[in-house]
Scaffold this motif. Structure first.
Motif, mmCIF file in Angstrom:
data_model
loop_
_atom_site.group_PDB
_atom_site.id
_atom_site.type_symbol
_atom_site.label_atom_id
_atom_site.label_comp_id
_atom_site.label_asym_id
_atom_site.label_seq_id
_atom_site.Cartn_x
_atom_site.Cartn_y
_atom_site.Cartn_z
ATOM 1 N N ALA A 295 -16.064 -14.161 -18.316
ATOM 2 C CA ALA A 295 -15.829 -13.282 -19.340
ATOM 3 C C ALA A 295 -16.680 -12.328 -19.722
ATOM 4 N N PHE A 296 -16.397 -11.077 -20.264
ATOM 5 C CA PHE A 296 -17.300 -10.471 -20.789
ATOM 6 C C PHE A 296 -17.679 -10.968 -22.185
ATOM 7 N N GLY A 297 -18.830 -10.832 -23.161
ATOM 8 C CA GLY A 297 -19.303 -11.255 -24.383
ATOM 9 C C GLY A 297 -19.511 -12.691 -24.358
ATOM 10 N N ASN A 298 -18.932 -13.291 -25.376
ATOM 11 C CA ASN A 298 -18.940 -14.677 -25.669
ATOM 12 C C ASN A 298 -20.666 -15.209 -25.434
ATOM 13 N N ARG A 299 -21.286 -14.702 -26.051
ATOM 14 C CA ARG A 299 -22.708 -15.043 -25.901
ATOM 15 C C ARG A 299 -23.059 -16.431 -26.496
ATOM 16 N N ALA A 300 -22.331 -16.983 -27.017
ATOM 17 C CA ALA A 300 -22.795 -18.627 -27.331
ATOM 18 C C ALA A 300 -22.514 -19.248 -26.326
ATOM 19 N N LEU A 301 -21.422 -18.755 -25.161
ATOM 20 C CA LEU A 301 -21.432 -19.536 -23.921
ATOM 21 C C LEU A 301 -22.064 -18.809 -22.559
ATOM 22 N N LYS A 302 -22.964 -17.682 -22.849
ATOM 23 C CA LYS A 302 -23.055 -17.101 -21.581
ATOM 24 C C LYS A 302 -24.087 -17.373 -20.694
ATOM 25 N N HIS A 303 -24.720 -18.734 -21.047
ATOM 26 C CA HIS A 303 -25.374 -19.446 -20.026
ATOM 27 C C HIS A 303 -24.522 -19.629 -18.907
ATOM 28 N N TYR A 304 -23.372 -19.944 -19.108
ATOM 29 C CA TYR A 304 -22.413 -20.299 -17.908
ATOM 30 C C TYR A 304 -21.163 -19.806 -17.947
ATOM 31 N N VAL A 305 -20.640 -18.958 -18.889
ATOM 32 C CA VAL A 305 -19.289 -18.051 -18.826
ATOM 33 C C VAL A 305 -19.932 -16.662 -18.460
ATOM 34 N N LYS A 306 -19.996 -16.187 -16.870
ATOM 35 C CA LYS A 306 -20.580 -15.178 -16.636
ATOM 36 C C LYS A 306 -19.477 -13.808 -16.547
ATOM 37 N N ALA A 307 -20.036 -12.567 -16.325
ATOM 38 C CA ALA A 307 -19.096 -11.486 -16.237
ATOM 39 C C ALA A 307 -19.406 -11.130 -14.783
ATOM 40 N N GLU A 308 -19.749 -11.986 -14.035
ATOM 41 C CA GLU A 308 -19.876 -11.558 -12.542
ATOM 42 C C GLU A 308 -18.481 -11.552 -12.014
ATOM 43 N N PRO A 309 -17.975 -10.160 -11.339
ATOM 44 C CA PRO A 309 -16.594 -10.149 -11.039
ATOM 45 C C PRO A 309 -16.352 -10.827 -9.468
ATOM 46 N N ASP A 310 -15.228 -11.210 -9.340
ATOM 47 C CA ASP A 310 -14.621 -11.097 -7.937
ATOM 48 C C ASP A 310 -14.168 -10.012 -7.281
ATOM 49 N N ILE A 311 -14.552 -9.563 -6.219
ATOM 50 C CA ILE A 311 -14.125 -8.090 -5.833
ATOM 51 C C ILE A 311 -13.368 -8.488 -4.411
ATOM 52 N N GLN A 312 -12.237 -7.847 -4.254
ATOM 53 C CA GLN A 312 -11.382 -7.715 -2.795
ATOM 54 C C GLN A 312 -11.244 -6.233 -2.427
ATOM 55 N N GLU A 313 -11.434 -6.082 -1.271
ATOM 56 C CA GLU A 313 -11.399 -4.768 -0.872
ATOM 57 C C GLU A 313 -10.246 -4.614 0.154
ATOM 58 N N LYS A 314 -9.527 -3.525 0.155
ATOM 59 C CA LYS A 314 -8.115 -3.516 0.859
ATOM 60 C C LYS A 314 -8.026 -1.998 1.164
ATOM 61 N N VAL A 315 -7.583 -1.931 2.663
ATOM 62 C CA VAL A 315 -7.317 -0.545 3.071
ATOM 63 C C VAL A 315 -5.587 -0.146 2.513
ATOM 64 N N VAL A 316 -5.517 0.644 2.028
ATOM 65 C CA VAL A 316 -4.258 1.098 1.441
ATOM 66 C C VAL A 316 -3.368 1.802 2.733
ATOM 67 N N ASP A 317 -2.323 1.261 2.871
ATOM 68 C CA ASP A 317 -1.540 1.502 4.209
ATOM 69 C C ASP A 317 0.115 1.611 3.670
ATOM 70 N N GLU A 318 0.896 2.062 4.725
ATOM 71 C CA GLU A 318 2.002 2.279 4.173
ATOM 72 C C GLU A 318 3.072 1.255 3.771
ATOM 73 N N SER A 319 2.482 0.008 3.870
ATOM 74 C CA SER A 319 3.414 -1.290 3.316
ATOM 75 C C SER A 319 2.912 -1.333 1.985
ATOM 76 N N LEU A 320 1.823 -1.124 1.488
ATOM 77 C CA LEU A 320 1.725 -0.940 -0.232
ATOM 78 C C LEU A 320 2.580 -0.053 -0.932
ATOM 79 N N GLU A 321 3.501 -0.853 -1.703
ATOM 80 C CA GLU A 321 4.328 -0.043 -2.287
ATOM 81 C C GLU A 321 4.131 0.068 -3.799
#
Length: 733
Positions: A295-321
């Motif tokens: 999470a963002f914030g939550n300073r009391a738990l910041k040592h283990y509750v990080k704001a580091e994101p998981d990121i997925q990359e996709k190519v947008v093609d015709e099948s994405l509606e």
């Protein structure tokens, strides 16, 4: 699925027993309450309406509604973000929550209310369109935010969409709405190494937010974030927390993010390696507090509750509606496949976003709901000519874009609550519990086509009655699970003889984080007390030492299980001859009817009480406001059994009052806070006076608390003092 109803206990006279039996009907009372006319303010929390003002239209130059003015490079954009406001109220925050939940249970659907914000727009080439829908729902305040931004960087079009689900307040979500995308588009590597830019920007924005709130030690806001960034034909989804992105691709639901939950194996290992623990408390939580692992914030738990994101990359093609970004107020009651099925049945992203919100509300989600729906098929029909906002608002703040201009002439006070089609698909089950027809409530199996529907009934988890051998004291009790997913209350009644002295002991125990602490108290507290060597000679000392010893014994009994941190309140009444001792730990309560008036015999242990707060802070704890005052932002009571993680300052030392039982004492009520959250002491006493005996009184108190839409378990014991007059009433279970 509701547990099977236990068999009714056998009939006995003058015997105290904790049995379980069926109860009378309350579903009719719930429906009548839903149908009562009332304003919508308690549901939507519209600031302007709450203060009796009307919101006037604010036209832009040339007569174009302000809502249709876009940000730079955003033709036709109808609005970004949403504000948080609440109606003026002098009720305590917890009571406001109950009122909001009550109004939500009996009010119109989002599309019929003034508590809904919707809008949308499209890219200049018309290849991408989007709409959003945001609804406060049953929460007492709106903590969701969202942001949509479109810009050009080195002649490359970049589109950014994000939803942010705040917790502990709206500060973090509001900060993300204002700064996250601004920081990202200014990152020098956004086009060359987009994933690196997203990761670094998330972490920097988190650090900036914590710095911005460092001067306020009494708040510890946090927020999830899920974002979709389109750079050319590349889609990047960044996620922190349990908001979610789901795509409709080639006709199927494709998740593009994975919820950060503390019990995920990789997340649990990361947290424990950093020194935290994952504890089960109604759901899996970090240190027993936070139901997500990042999470963002939550300073009391910041040592283990990080704001580091998981990121997925996709190519947008015709099948994405379609692409859906939504907070967990949607996903708590809807599977990915359900959301995609709804998308397919709608005509464009506007109808889809509105439908998703409406269905989540009808399935009784308890959280704010915010979603953005993106569609690649081109602009939708109303794209460049949005209709006027209902109530004539310019920038949407809790207003619906549905409805014609004539709606602006109506004040919010003119809106009356109507019966909301049984909550848009909510049925009353066999036991009188509200249940959705959607997948979230389908675990119990189906009713046969030709089976006979039972009349709606309210399921009591226990009720009974007893009396003393001399008939001078009688009692009744009632226990009800209510709207909580599990029953954590317990009660205990014991009558015994110690050195020839008759002793009667009564207690109610309100568990939190699970029922184990309350169950332990039910089995051991009074057994330990009557064995104390000074029980008759120095009763107050015996009570104090027994409470502390039983707490220590319970903590020892669960020391091998580090994934649970159960706790419990306790309020006990001990009668020895004509002396009454009332001992209290937590916020369960004892109230007497004496000489026709309500007399409190205990005082709730709340973290914001001056003496309790000083004691906690002197011991190294902090008291934080998070919808209500909490110890370390976690526990809403300042004293409790169990809760080992906070044992240094959350003690089980009781406050004890000693009274002489005289002719003025008529009744005594011991009850958990499921009753007192929705009922004043004076209200309880008034109900006592109108009932015929303690069992009828206990049942009535429970029934009224239920009808007032308490959100907690409800357990109460009612004692009636006959003062030398033997009761002739037949005592039965």
């Amino acid at each position: 699925m509701s547990p099977p109803r236990p068999p009714s206990p056998p009939t006995h006279r003058c015997a105290a027993r904790e049995g379980r039996s069926g109860g009378g009907g309350l579903a009719g009372a719930l429906l009548r309450r839903m149908a009562r006319a009332a304003g919508l303010r308690a549901l939507v929390g519209i600031e302007a309406a709450g203060r009796g003002r009307r919101v006037a239209a604010s036209p832009s130059p040339g007569g174009t509604p302000a809502a249709s003015r876009g940000l730079p490079g955003w033709p036709g954009f109808c609005g970004v973000g949403c504000g948080s406001s609440s109606s003026s109220s002098f009720a305590p925050p917890r009571m406001q929550a109950r009122r909001a939940a009550g109004s939500a249970a009996r009010t119109r659907s989002p599309s019929q209310s003034n508590g809904w914000i919707t809008g949308g727009s499209a890219s200049e080439d018309g290849r991408l369109s989007w709409d959003y829908s945001s609804f406060k729902g049953r929460r007492p305040s709106m903590e969701d935010r969202f942001s949509i931004k479109m810009t050009t960087i080195n002649e490359q079009t970049v589109s950014l969409f994000g939803v942010f689900d705040g917790h502990g307040g709206s500060l973090a979500a509001e900060y993300l709405k204002e700064h996250l995308f601004e920081n990202l588009v200014n990152h020098p590597e956004l086009l060359r190494d987009t994933k690196l830019a997203i990761s670094q920007t998330f972490l920097k924005t988190d650090a900036d937010f914590l710095e911005s709130v460092s001067s306020n030690p009494f708040r510890d806001d946090g927020s999830t974030a899920v974002t979709a960034i389109l750079v050319g034909n590349h889609l990047y989804v960044g996620n922190v927390g349990d908001s979610r992105v789901v795509a409709l691709k080639a006709g199927k639901a494709v998740p593009l993010s994975e919820d950060h939950k503390p019990n995920r194996k990789d997340e649990q290992k990361r947290i424990e390696d950093a020194g935290g623990i994952v504890v089960f408390d109604d759901t899996w939580r970090v240190n027993g507090l936070l139901a997500m692992s990042r999470a963002f914030g939550n300073r009391a738990l910041k040592h283990y509750v990080k704001a580091e994101p998981d990121i997925q990359e996709k190519v947008v093609d015709e099948s994405l509606e379609y692409l859906i970004l939504a907070t967990d107020g949607l996903w708590d009651v809807m599977r990915n496949e359900d959301a995609v099925s709804l998308l397919k049945a709608q005509d464009g992203p506007k109808a889809a976003a509105m439908k998703l919100t409406e269905v989540a509300h009808s399935r009784l989600t308890l959280d704010n709901i915010t979603c953005i729906v993106l569609h690649r098929a081109g602009p939708h029909p109303s794209l460049h000519a949005p209709g006027p906002l209902r109530n004539g608002g310019s920038a949407p703040r809790f207003f619906s874009s549905r409805g014609g201009a004539g709606a602006a002439s109506k004040g919010l006070g003119d809106d009356e609550v109507e019966l909301y089609s049984l909550l848009l698909g909510v049925s009353i089950g066999d036991e009188g519990e509200a249940s959705s027809r959607g997948p979230a409530a389908s675990r119990g199996g189906r009713r046969g086509r030709n089976s006979k529907r039972q009349p709606p009934r309210s399921r009591f988890d226990g009720d009974g009655v007893g009396c003393s051998k001399d008939g001078k004291l009688s009692w009744g009790y009632s226990s009800f699970q209510g709207r909580r997913p599990s029953m954590e209350d317990r009660l205990s009644i014991k009558s015994t003889t110690v050195n020839g002295e008759t002793v009667s002991l009564f207690g109610v125990f309100d568990g939190h984080g699970g029922p184990r602490a309350a169950e332990y108290l039910k089995k051991h507290l009074f057994k330990n007390l009557v064995k104390h060597p000074k029980f008759l000679k120095d009763t107050k000392l015996a009570i104090n030492q027994t409470f502390l010893k039983t707490d220590a014994d319970f903590l020892q009994s669960i020391s091998s299980d580090r994934y649970r941190d159960d706790g419990s309140t306790a309020v006990a009444a001990i009668l020895i001859g004509n002396r009454l001792y009332v001992a209290n730990v937590g916020d369960s309560r004892a109230v007497a009817l004496k000489a026709g008036k309500a007399v409190p015999l205990s005082e709730d242990h709340k973290p914001n009480k001056k003496d309790e707060r000083k004691r906690i802070e002197d011991a190294g704890g902090i008291v934080v406001s998070d919808d209500i005052w909490r110890v370390d932002g976690i526990l809403a009571v300042s004293r409790a059994f169990g809760n080992r993680l906070m044992k240094r300052y959350v003690k089980a030392e009781p406050n004890i009052q000693e009274k002489v039982v005289d002719e003025g004492l008529e009744y005594l009520v011991l009850a958990t806070d499921g009753l007192w959250d929705v009922m004043r002491n004076e209200d309880a006493v008034s109900l006592l006076k109108a009932q015929d005996g303690p069992k009828a009184a206990a049942m009535k108190l429970t029934e009224v608390a239920r009808s007032r839409l308490t959100l907690d378990n409800v357990t109460c014991i009612v004692l009636q003092f006959h003062h030398g007059k033997s009761t002739n009433s037949k005592v039965e279970y």
